[in-house]
Design an enzyme around this catalytic site. Structure first.
Site, mmCIF file in Angstrom:
data_model
loop_
_atom_site.group_PDB
_atom_site.id
_atom_site.type_symbol
_atom_site.label_atom_id
_atom_site.label_comp_id
_atom_site.label_asym_id
_atom_site.label_seq_id
_atom_site.Cartn_x
_atom_site.Cartn_y
_atom_site.Cartn_z
ATOM 1 N N CYS A 17 -43.540 -0.664 27.653
ATOM 2 C CA CYS A 17 -44.462 -1.631 27.047
ATOM 3 C C CYS A 17 -45.551 -2.011 28.045
ATOM 4 O O CYS A 17 -45.549 -1.568 29.193
ATOM 5 C CB CYS A 17 -43.713 -2.885 26.601
ATOM 6 S SG CYS A 17 -42.968 -3.789 27.972
ATOM 7 N N CYS A 20 -44.555 -3.337 31.459
ATOM 8 C CA CYS A 20 -44.196 -2.330 32.473
ATOM 9 C C CYS A 20 -45.436 -1.891 33.250
ATOM 10 O O CYS A 20 -45.439 -1.814 34.481
ATOM 11 C CB CYS A 20 -43.555 -1.111 31.806
ATOM 12 S SG CYS A 20 -42.003 -1.440 30.967
ATOM 13 N N CYS A 85 -43.489 30.268 66.706
ATOM 14 C CA CYS A 85 -42.662 29.290 67.419
ATOM 15 C C CYS A 85 -42.659 27.965 66.674
ATOM 16 O O CYS A 85 -43.296 27.816 65.633
ATOM 17 C CB CYS A 85 -43.153 29.090 68.844
ATOM 18 S SG CYS A 85 -44.733 28.223 68.931
ATOM 19 N N CYS A 88 -45.948 26.331 65.703
ATOM 20 C CA CYS A 88 -46.590 26.873 64.494
ATOM 21 C C CYS A 88 -46.062 26.144 63.258
ATOM 22 O O CYS A 88 -46.833 25.739 62.378
ATOM 23 C CB CYS A 88 -46.294 28.367 64.356
ATOM 24 S SG CYS A 88 -46.937 29.392 65.693
ATOM 25 N N ASP A 502 -12.140 8.566 42.616
ATOM 26 C CA ASP A 502 -11.930 8.245 41.204
ATOM 27 C C ASP A 502 -10.576 8.842 40.809
ATOM 28 O O ASP A 502 -10.151 9.856 41.367
ATOM 29 C CB ASP A 502 -13.055 8.856 40.368
ATOM 30 C CG ASP A 502 -12.853 8.629 38.885
ATOM 31 O OD1 ASP A 502 -12.681 7.466 38.497
ATOM 32 O OD2 ASP A 502 -12.849 9.625 38.137
ATOM 33 N N ASP A 699 -16.088 12.663 39.100
ATOM 34 C CA ASP A 699 -16.423 13.829 38.283
ATOM 35 C C ASP A 699 -17.048 13.485 36.944
ATOM 36 O O ASP A 699 -17.490 14.367 36.216
ATOM 37 C CB ASP A 699 -15.168 14.675 38.030
ATOM 38 C CG ASP A 699 -14.223 14.005 37.041
ATOM 39 O OD1 ASP A 699 -14.146 12.758 37.062
ATOM 40 O OD2 ASP A 699 -13.567 14.721 36.274
ATOM 41 N N ASP A 703 -19.213 7.905 36.822
ATOM 42 C CA ASP A 703 -19.177 7.859 38.291
ATOM 43 C C ASP A 703 -20.566 8.005 38.903
ATOM 44 O O ASP A 703 -20.748 7.763 40.102
ATOM 45 C CB ASP A 703 -18.279 8.988 38.846
ATOM 46 C CG ASP A 703 -16.836 8.847 38.409
ATOM 47 O OD1 ASP A 703 -16.342 7.705 38.378
ATOM 48 O OD2 ASP A 703 -16.200 9.872 38.091
#
Length: 804
Positions: A17, A20, A85, A88, A502, A699, A703
């Site tokens: 909106c 924001c 090197c 560079c 977990d 997993d 989480d």
């Protein structure tokens, strides 16, 4: 604010909106260095005028993200050529980072690649390539095709350097022979008279200096043209000083006894020869450091058997498209990720899971590209091809990790950037001290010391110290199924002292089964209602209930309304009845009386089972219990972590009794139970506030916030894509032993980096004074310089042999 003001455009996402847009605009306008910021909600764009000397586009991007929104960025990978090197690499990196629209650029000397995060509205790939070329180097966008070209280029470069070395060595050996003839301890050595002639020596040294050494002059010119200095500058200065001084002395011999003159043609020629040899060894060693990527890419099938227009055709893997029907015969590799349409077989998935036991597959099962079909015939439908396959994603993560920078590398980059000018200054001071005070008037002696200082001080070893270790360490970890997403995560992991696990799918198998049904009503009717409600849920416990009910051959009904209530349970309308299934809190929320059943429920929970209450039309109807088994390796892995001195904590949304029962079986001493999904991140923050370095291992989608909040987020590879996206490390095998393995790999890699940095810095710290004092001949300095770079790379390659 300075006079220079530039304007950049940023594509913003997440605005809903006008408030924001106003919030972002105000936030940007308050930043130091911003002259004016305007945010257009309709176009979702921000136009920002700012002072580039005060701030950068990355600062603006960070501010927008801090405000809770995001900026659309793109990431480009460039394959670079022409670097010699660390200086560079530093020069290219600085040049790219100064470009309008570039948020961050990282250049990896060992991989010869640049990773550039950019604002696609402000800068294009063509702009990046032009910038690199203006700095005197070559660049092309990384793709499968030019990646192969780059590999071919490197191989051709190695062959080219081999030819140069042989040519240079053939011309330099006679000069080396003549040099040894001047030493008192080799006075009996036979030296042909012609080799003592200055004009013969000049004839031998000149092709080495200007044909073989041309690359150093070109490199030095490009560096100085761009107001910087690199290894080429040191080599060009040192060898030119020796060569042209010898030419001067040779001219002086006209009409005199030529053999009495001390010339330095052999110094310049042998230096160039040794440096070419060192570069040759270094290039070969660097090629070995990306073995992990080559091994992973080698796992892919080269062709696929596809059915098109009713005919079987063998096509290249890259021609397979999503939706193709593929045939996989026994012994063949599965070409791409897909779904089994016909047939049954056992697949060797050890390359993904680490499990040597083949996995049975039948109709409806998912198969992963590059796994091996052991015995049956399968017809599969391609669901993910090309860059989307699991193996390609793994390769991408490993490449990004190898191309990223650990924070410790910033120090080395800073030193490398200012190193060459300092060395040139030290060399000049050394010359002055020797010529005017230590050995007054002896130009030859002072010149020798100057050349030795210039040559011994090459910053290559310093520049290679970190990236080669990161490449080797992350590559070796990938072979064990541990994917670090970046060098910074590889560095941080060894600092972890607290691990949060977990429960479901991490400590346990994540595949619970229905064990108990308690109801005073008709059991079939009760289970039909519960199963119908739960089949809408994606929670593993819900799926276990549904599978258990299906096994009893009980039919399920249509659901007209479903609501998932995180941390509580579910609510659904089944056959016109309101069905609630979940925790005590859910029953309390909807005023369902459950006092009479609590004792039975607690009894089940003490057995480590998860009991869920069910109510129909706000009246208690019964309960169902499921049990999840602990993974075979969880107990031993948790013991390993505790033996390493790590604090291990289990976190779960389950009630305390169930959680405690599982924790006791697994050997976990600390449990945080009854945590809502959003509460997991808060628990991580609480531990961090106590000064702990926290690794979160999970997993599931729930989480993801905690994985992102933790110092190190570890996602079990068998889990969801969202979790893996939020994590810093992906543990492909789903075995908790990968946690201590990843910490151990981080320890070993960091130790290796510190060894490299110490010896690279110590080498220069010790070598420069020794050369300045006069205890190091220029040719010996050249050999030592070449050896330092090779030794750093070889030390890093030891990580490829690490056993976990």
């Amino acid at each position: 604010m300075s006079e220079k003001v530039i304007e950049n455009q940023f594509q913003i996402t997440g605005m809903t909106c006008a408030a924001c847009a106003t919030r972002i605009e105000k936030g940007l306008n308050k930043m130091d260095g911003v002259k004016e910021a305007n945010v257009n909600l309709a176009l979702e764009k921000a136009m920002v005028q700012f002072d580039p000397e005060v701030m950068s586009p990355s600062d603006i991007t960070k501010k927008v993200r801090d405000l809770g929104y995001d900026v659309v960025t793109d990431k480009k990978e460039l394959v670079l050529t022409g670097m010699t090197c660390a200086a560079c690499a530093t020069r290219i990196e600085k040049g790219l980072n100064k470009m309008d629209g570039v948020l961050q650029a990282n250049v990896n000397l060992a991989l010869e690649k640049a990773s550039v995060e950019l604002n696609p509205s402000s800068v294009t790939t063509k702009d990046l390539i032009q910038r690199v070329e203006s700095l005197g180097y070559g660049a092309m966008v990384k793709s499968d095709e030019n990646e192969k070209e780059a590999v071919d280029y490197r191989q051709k470069e190695i062959e080219k350097q081999q030819g140069k070395f042989l040519f240079s060595a053939i011309l330099s050996i006679p000069l080396l022979w003549a040099m040894f003839g001047h030493f008192s301890f080799t006075s009996d050595l036979y030296v042909p008279e012609a080799l003592m002639n200055p004009w013969v020596q000049m004839a031998l040294a000149t092709p080495v200096q200007f044909i073989i050494g041309k690359q150093f002059y070109v490199g030095a010119y490009k560096a100085l043209k761009n107001k910087s200095a690199n290894m080429d500058v040191l080599v060009a200065l040192g060898t030119s000083a020796a060569y042209f001084y010898s030419v001067y002395l040779s001219v002086q011999t006209i009409g005199n006894n030529a053999h009495s003159v001390g010339l330095y043609f052999e110094t310049s020629a042998i230096l160039i020869t040794l440096i070419i040899l060192g570069k040759l060894f270094e290039a070969k060693a660097k090629g070995r450091s990306s073995e992990a990527i080559k091994k992973l890419m080698g796992l892919q099938a080269k062709t696929a058997t596809v059915i098109r227009n009713g005919e079987e055709t063998i096509i290249p893997l890259e021609d397979v498209v999503t939706g193709d029907i593929l045939l996989v015969k026994p012994g063949e590799k599965v070409p791409v990720d897909g779904e089994v349409l016909e047939g049954t077989s056992a697949l060797d998935e050890s390359m993904i899971t680490g499990e040597s036991v083949p996995v049975d597959k039948t109709v409806g099962d998912i198969v992963i590209g590059a796994t091996i079909n052991k015995n049956g015939f399968l017809k599969i439908k391609a669901t993910k091809v090309g860059k989307e396959t699991a193996l390609s994603q793994i390769i991408k993560i490993v490449e990004e990790a190898q191309g990223s920078k650990a924070p410790i590398q910033r120090m080395a980059d800073t030193i490398s950037g200012i190193f060459v000018p300092i060395v040139v200054g030290i060399a000049v001071i050394t010359f002055i001290i020797w010529y005017f005070w230590a050995d007054p008037g002896n130009f030859a002696s002072a010149l020798e010391k100057l050349i030795a200082v210039l040559v011994i001080a090459c910053p290559c070893a310093l520049g290679l110290a970190t990236p080669t270790s990161i490449m080797a360490g992350s590559g070796r970890a990938a072979e064990y199924g541990i994917l670090f997403k970046g060098g910074e995560h590889l560095e941080m992991t060894h600092k972890v002292n607290t691990v949060i696990l977990d429960k479901t799918g991490t400590i346990t198998n994540g595949a619970p089964v229905l064990t108990d049904v308690l109801t005073e009503k008709n059991e079939e009717e009760f289970l039909s209602l519960v199963g119908s409600a739960e089949k809408q849920s994606e929670h593993p416990l819900a799926q276990a209930i549904v599978e258990g009910i299906k096994e009893k051959s009980i039919g399920l009904k249509e659901v007209s309304d479903f609501e998932n209530i995180p941390g509580y349970g579910i609510k659904a309308i089944v056959d016109g009845k309101e069905v609630l299934v979940g925790t005590r809190r859910l029953m309390k929320k909807y005023n369902v009386e459950i006092n009479d059943v609590l004792e039975k429920m607690e009894g089940l929970e003490k057995q480590g089972k998860t009991a869920m209450l069910a109510a129909v039309d706000r009246s208690y109807a019964g309960l169902v219990a499921v049990a999840d088994t602990i993974k075979e390796t969880s107990t031993s892995a948790i013991k390993r972590m505790k033996d390493m001195g790590l604090e291990v904590i289990m976190i779960t949304g389950d009630n305390k009794q169930t959680a405690s029962a599982i924790a006791k079986q697994a050997g976990v001493d600390h449990v945080i139970a009854e945590v809502l999904p959003e509460g997991k991140a808060d628990e991580v923050k609480k531990l961090q506030e106590q000064g702990k370095k926290v690794a979160m291992v999970g997993d599931g989608i729930n989480d993801a916030p905690a994985l992102a909040t933790a110092d190190i987020g570890m996602a079990i590879g068998t889990g969801t894509d969202v979790a893996m996206e939020a994590a810093d490390i992906t543990l492909i095998r789903g075995d908790l032993n990968s946690i201590p393995d990843s910490i151990l790999m981080s320890h070993k890699t960091m130790r290796n980096i510190k060894q490299n940095l110490f010896w690279a810095l110590a080498y220069n710290t010790i070598g420069i004074p020794i050369a300045a004092i006069g205890f190091l001949a220029p040719w010996l300095a050249g050999a030592a310089m070449a050896f330092s770079s090779v030794s750093v790379v070889l030390n890093a390659l030891r990580l490829q042999k690490v056993k976990l």
